[in-house]
Design a protein around this motif. Structure first.
Motif: not given
Length: 561
Positions: A40-42, A48-54, A98-106
């Protein structure tokens, strides 16, 4: 090749870095140890689609960095160039997400911000993940035609078909343009004839407007101008005294002639100057007389000039151009009219060319279809020979090549739709690769296909997940042998529970969980030869490792270990 994977705050992983090597890389460990977290990390780093649960509980954000070695000529470099991210040939490529706990990423490429779609394109070019839920790579039927062409050595023929297709479409476009122009010209035929007649009636000449404007200016100021001309002529003529400029100059020359015998050459320049002055005076009088004649034209000529000047101005205004542009406009209108008069023959000629180009394209495309069918049969035989050792003896692989009858479906790659299909049981109809329900069976099937296509598939790191699910013994050994063969000259990552597969790896990592106070974290340890022996023995024996298991591990690993 994937050089390293750095993970921070992803599910049970607080901070982890894995440095990978070439060849077959095995990832082993107890069920639930965290192998799926690594994949999932790779996937996150690859777009890949991001899930804040990660994001690990209690952390603000998760971050994954994947570092690659990308040789010159690799498809990923073309993407970098297209996206203005080009790097030096010896520079490593770093993908970061990077993926924030709020679901936003860069997303970043070599520390430059990019869209996730760019990251995904680069990820697809760098790594192919084979498994039950992979929807790209071999699972994407859009790649099948290109793989078949490469396998059959058909790329030169595909390029030829592409050139013929473009020539055909260009010919069709030229024919359609000519038809449109002819239709428009026919609709405007009456207007064209009328416009050409109007221009021909006036027969404008380039530069005529300026000439007419000058004549008008002379005539409009005739009285004042004539006064000036008469005065100038009078002064040159001597103002009624009989001693005009010409007479005075002539008398002066006669005087000098009497002294030529005495002065010799000394007076020659003066005589020449007087001669020039006489000529200039004569020319001045001639020009004065010419202008005076133009000014003294009768009123009828003045009226004609006025009428023509304003008629030309009005015609130019009507056609939205300058007066000097009317002759060129007339030529353009005549060309459009000629399209009506001779357009039928031109359109017919272009139609013949378009049909000839279509025939040439179809002949080459149909020959390509036949070659693809033959290459498909060869590919089928090679893949089907790989299936029985992988415990897929009931499955049958088939390359489906369907030539499309609808011209809208034709293209630069030919007429064909190509798909790799499989029948999982005797007598069942073949269908898409995804029809295989078991993730392990699908991975083994894709492994067989990859082994056959190894020499023509794009240069990417391959990841196999669940390739050994539900198998053991000779089948697992066959899987390991094929993975090792496939890893020759490329990097293969395999998540495995099979000691037969792990024993053939060039690099080996063990994944497990450890308790850190009140929390559980995932750890990854790179194993040396002795540690590998213990891990493979554990995979053989279970929780209690016996000497027999170690001996069996030694046998699997071979003398090199």
């Amino acid at each position: 090749m994937l050089l390293s994977l750095t993970i921070r705050n992803v599910v049970l992983i607080e901070r982890l870095q894995i440095d990978f090597g070439a060849g077959l890389c095995a990832l082993t460990g107890e069920t639930g140890g965290g192998k799926s977290i690594l994949l999932d990390s790779l996937g996150l780093a690859l777009g890949a689609r991001a899930d804040s649960g990660l994001v690990r509980q209690g952390a603000d954000k998760a971050q994954v960095t994947a570092q690659f070695e990308v040789p010159d000529g690799h498809p990923a470099r073309a993407i970098l160039e297209e996206c203005d991210l080009a790097a030096a040939e010896d520079e490593e490529l770093v993908l970061r997400r990077s993926l924030g706990a709020n679901g936003r990423g860069r997303a970043y490429v070599n520390d430059q911000p990019v869209s996730v779609s760019v990251l995904r394109r680069l990820g697809d070019a760098l790594i192919e993940i084979q498994g039950q839920f992979a929807q790209r790579g071999l699972m994407d039927s859009g790649t099948h035609r290109g793989l078949l062409d490469a396998y059959g050595g058909l790329d030169p023929r595909v390029r030829e078909v592409g050139e013929l297709y473009r020539a055909w479409r260009d010919a069709v476009a030229a024919h359609e343009r000519a038809q449109t122009e002819l239709a428009d010209a026919r609709q405007d035929e009456e207007h064209l004839r009328h416009a050409i007649g109007e221009i021909d009636e006036l027969a404008p000449q380039e530069g005529e407007e300026a000439e007419l404007a000058q004549q008008r200016e002379l005539m409009m100021n005739a009285e004042r101008l004539m006064g000036a001309l008469n005065q100038a002529e009078s002064e040159l003529a001597g103002g009624g005294t009989g001693r005009g400029a010409e007479s005075a100059l002539a008398a002066a020359r006669r005087g000098l002639e009497r002294g030529l015998d005495i002065a010799g050459d000394a007076l020659d320049p003066a005589v020449e100057a007087i001669d020039r002055s006489l000529a200039e005076a004569e020319e001045a009088l001639a020009r004065i007389h010419s202008v005076a004649h133009r000014v003294e034209l009768d009123s009828g000529e003045q009226e004609r000039i006025e009428e023509r000047y304003f008629a030309l101005k009005e015609l130019a205004r009507k056609h939205g151009c300058e007066v000097d542009e009317l002759p060129a406009l007339r030529d353009q209108l005549a060309q459009r009219l000629a399209t009506v008069e001779h357009g039928e023959a031109h359109v017919a000629e272009l139609a013949e060319k378009a049909e000839a180009a279509r025939t040439a394209y179809l002949d080459a495309a149909r020959a390509l279809s036949e070659a693809r069918t033959a290459a498909g049969h060869a590919l089928d035989a090679a893949v089907n020979a790989e299936l029985p050792p992988l415990r897929l003896d009931k499955a049958t692989f088939r390359t489906r090549v369907d030539a499309q009858d609808d011209p809208a479906q034709w293209g630069p790659s030919g007429l064909d739709r190509v798909a790799f299909e499989v029948a999982t049981n005797p007598g069942s109809a073949p269908g898409p690769l995804g029809r295989i329900a078991s993730g392990g069976e699908l991975s083994r099937f894709l492994l067989a296909l990859k082994v056959v296509l190894a020499q023509v598939a794009p240069e990417r790191t391959l990841v196999f997940d669940e390739v050994d699910s539900g198998i053991g013994g000779a089948t697992a050994d066959a899987v390991g042998e094929r993975l090792a063969r496939l890893a020759d000259g490329r990097q293969i990552l395999v998540v495995t529970h099979s000691p037969q597969v792990a024993a053939r790896a060039h690099n080996h990592w063990r994944i497990g969980k450890t308790e850190a106070g009140a929390t559980v974290v995932t750890d990854v340890d790179e194993l040396g030869p002795g540690e590998r022996r213990e891990e493979i023995a554990r995979m053989l024996a279970g929780a209690s490792i016996t000497d027999e298991a170690r001996a069996a591990a030694d046998k699997l690993m071979g003398p090199a270990e």
